[in-house]
Design an enzyme around this catalytic site. Structure first.
Site, PDB file in Angstrom:
ATOM      1  CB  THR A  22      -2.210  -3.315   2.637  1.00 55.63           C
ATOM      2  OG1 THR A  22      -0.921  -3.845   2.297  1.00 55.63           O
ATOM      3  CG2 THR A  22      -2.197  -1.847   2.277  1.00 55.63           C
ATOM      4  CB  THR A  48       7.185   2.232 -10.905  1.00 52.89           C
ATOM      5  OG1 THR A  48       8.187   1.790  -9.973  1.00 52.89           O
ATOM      6  CG2 THR A  48       6.873   3.688 -10.662  1.00 52.89           C
ATOM      7  CD  GLU A  75       5.871  -5.551   0.735  1.00 48.91           C
ATOM      8  OE1 GLU A  75       4.858  -5.268   0.078  1.00 48.91           O
ATOM      9  OE2 GLU A  75       6.557  -4.707   1.329  1.00 48.91           O
ATOM     10  CE  LYS A 132      -3.233  -7.904   0.731  1.00 49.45           C
ATOM     11  NZ  LYS A 132      -2.347  -6.704   1.057  1.00 49.45           N
ATOM     12  CG  ASN A 187       8.009  -1.811   0.446  1.00 50.35           C
ATOM     13  OD1 ASN A 187       6.815  -1.562   0.467  1.00 50.35           O
ATOM     14  ND2 ASN A 187       8.503  -2.947   0.923  1.00 50.35           N
ATOM     15  CB  THR A 247      -1.151  -6.351  -2.740  1.00 46.71           C
ATOM     16  OG1 THR A 247      -0.762  -6.665  -1.389  1.00 46.71           O
ATOM     17  CG2 THR A 247      -2.559  -5.794  -2.721  1.00 46.71           C
TER      18      THR A 247
END
EC number: 2.3.1.35
Length: 410
Positions: free
Chosen positions: A197, A410, A283, A186, A405, A160
């Site tokens: 996730t 979007t 991230e 992942k 985040n 992702t």
């Protein structure tokens, strides 16, 4: 730490993957769930495989987890795992559950399997329904192969916000046979696993029954996947699945087998390597942080303190800013439930002593700052109350984490 055992027969396979163990293949395709990248993948065993799994302890377990648990409960055997990214199929009610069943059934039909020989996994945005027309068409395009390209196709399909693929592979000699363990994972955000996730998939050609495999997975998960944190958030879809198809031809592995510990050590190497890759790819992250806690009363307390330190937002931001502010480490230890001897506690940044004997130590701020500018950082803490030890891994907290985040959908 790995158990103190003879591991000379364990070898890392640098170019190995989930298809390296005998009898496994994989594939990944672009089904159209996201703009251009692969978003649907499969791991396939040419024979039915014993299996084991651990799942998120979130109250909101996603529909695919429920379907997978049902599949495994039937016989403890799997032959295929189908995975989609871009959409978590979580908090989607009865429709989401039916979609997960449909994914399972479509895959079973495509590969001529019983439904309960198929596991389902999903990752991505929570609260949106799957586009089943795209999923079903994508399943018909999956052509599992035992090639490096096929493994890469799968590994790409499960990502992702990840920037890199996560893979690991080791082999170990058992009963004179080469047993191989490969893994793919992942995870980049919503990483604070609490599974008894993030998605992890492990394949092995070891001959081992489902009960013994579950025993290994639970023990090693608590030392690896459950000891990483990126942002303190546990996903609705966290899961680690293992398939063992017995193609290596070793004698059945149980905790009574004389080489049981060798197999566990190899399994831990794969799991720990995948866990560290997830932590490093957090991230917006720029640094991997390892915290080692020694001198704890129990292993559980050592693990808890290590994860608490590496999960502290203040520690993470200090590492990002290359600031050797050991007070933030003290703060994280202080609100833990672990036993601590204030007169004996030690805190080190690699080999730089920051705090000992309940007193701050003189150290070069320039040297500490230079060390903290590396991309891998180690913090060591001795609690001074016992002999137990534990480790945890995480990453720094950066401006980019907020950017990623703030606009995830979007």
């Amino acid at each position: 730490m790995l158990q103190t055992i003879e591991i000379s027969k364990i070898t890392k396979i640098d170019d190995g993957s989930i298809i390296t163990p005998k009898g496994f293949s994989a594939d990944g395709v672009h089904a159209g769930l996201r703009y251009s990248k692969n978003d649907l993948g499969i791991i396939y065993s040419e024979v039915p495989a014993n299996c084991a799994a651990v799942y998120t302890q979130s109250h909101f377990q996603a529909a695919p987890l429920k379907v997978t648990q049902e599949s495994i409960a039937k016989e403890g055997i799997l032959q295929a795992i189908v995975v989609n990214s871009a959409n978590a199929n979580s908090c989607t009610g009865e429709q989401g559950l039916q979609d997960a069943y449909e994914m399972r059934e479509k895959t079973a039909n495509q590969f001529n399997l019983d439904n309960h020989y198929v596991a389902v996994a999903s990752t991505g945005v929570i609260g949106e329904f799957l586009d089943m027309s795209k999923i079903n068409k994508g399943i018909t395009e999956l052509k599992p192969q035992a090639t490096k390209d096929a493994a890469v196709n799968f590994q790409q399909a499960i990502l992702t916000t990840d920037l890199v693929m996560k893979t690991s592979c080791y082999e170990v000699e058992i009963d004179g046979k080469i047993v191989t363990i490969g893994g793919a994972a992942k995870g980049s955000g919503m990483i604070h696993p609490n599974m008894a996730t993030m998605l992890g998939f492990v394949t092995t050609d070891a001959n081992i029954d489902s009960g013994s495999l579950q025993e290994v997975l639970k023990e090693i998960t608590d030392k690896s996947f459950n000891q990483i944190t990126v942002d303190g958030d546990t996903s609705t879809n966290d899961m680690v699945l293992v398939m063992a198809n017995g193609q290596a031809g070793n004698e059945p592995l149980t905790n009574k087998h004389p080489q049981w510990n060798e197999f566990k050590a190899a399994f831990q190497m794969v799991s720990e390597e995948l866990a560290k890759q997830i932590a490093k790819d957090g991230e917006g992250a720029t640094k991997l942080i390892e915290v080692e806690v020694t001198g704890a009363k129990t292993k559980q307390e050592a693990n808890a303190v290590a994860k608490q330190i590496v999960g502290s937002s203040l520690v993470k931001t200090a590492v990002y800013g290359a600031d050797a502010n050991w007070g933030r480490i003290i703060g994280a230890i202080g609100y833990s439930d672990a036993s601590v001897n204030l007169e004996k506690i030690d805190i080190y940044l690699e080999d730089i002593c920051l705090f000992t004997d309940n007193r701050p130590q003189a150290f070069s701020e320039e040297t500490a700052k230079a060390y903290l500018e590396n991309d891998q950082i180690k913090i060591s803490v001795n609690l001074g109350v016992g002999e137990a030890a534990g480790k945890a891994w995480g990453c720094d907290l950066t401006y980019d984490y907020v950017k990623i985040n703030a606009s995830y959908r979007t």
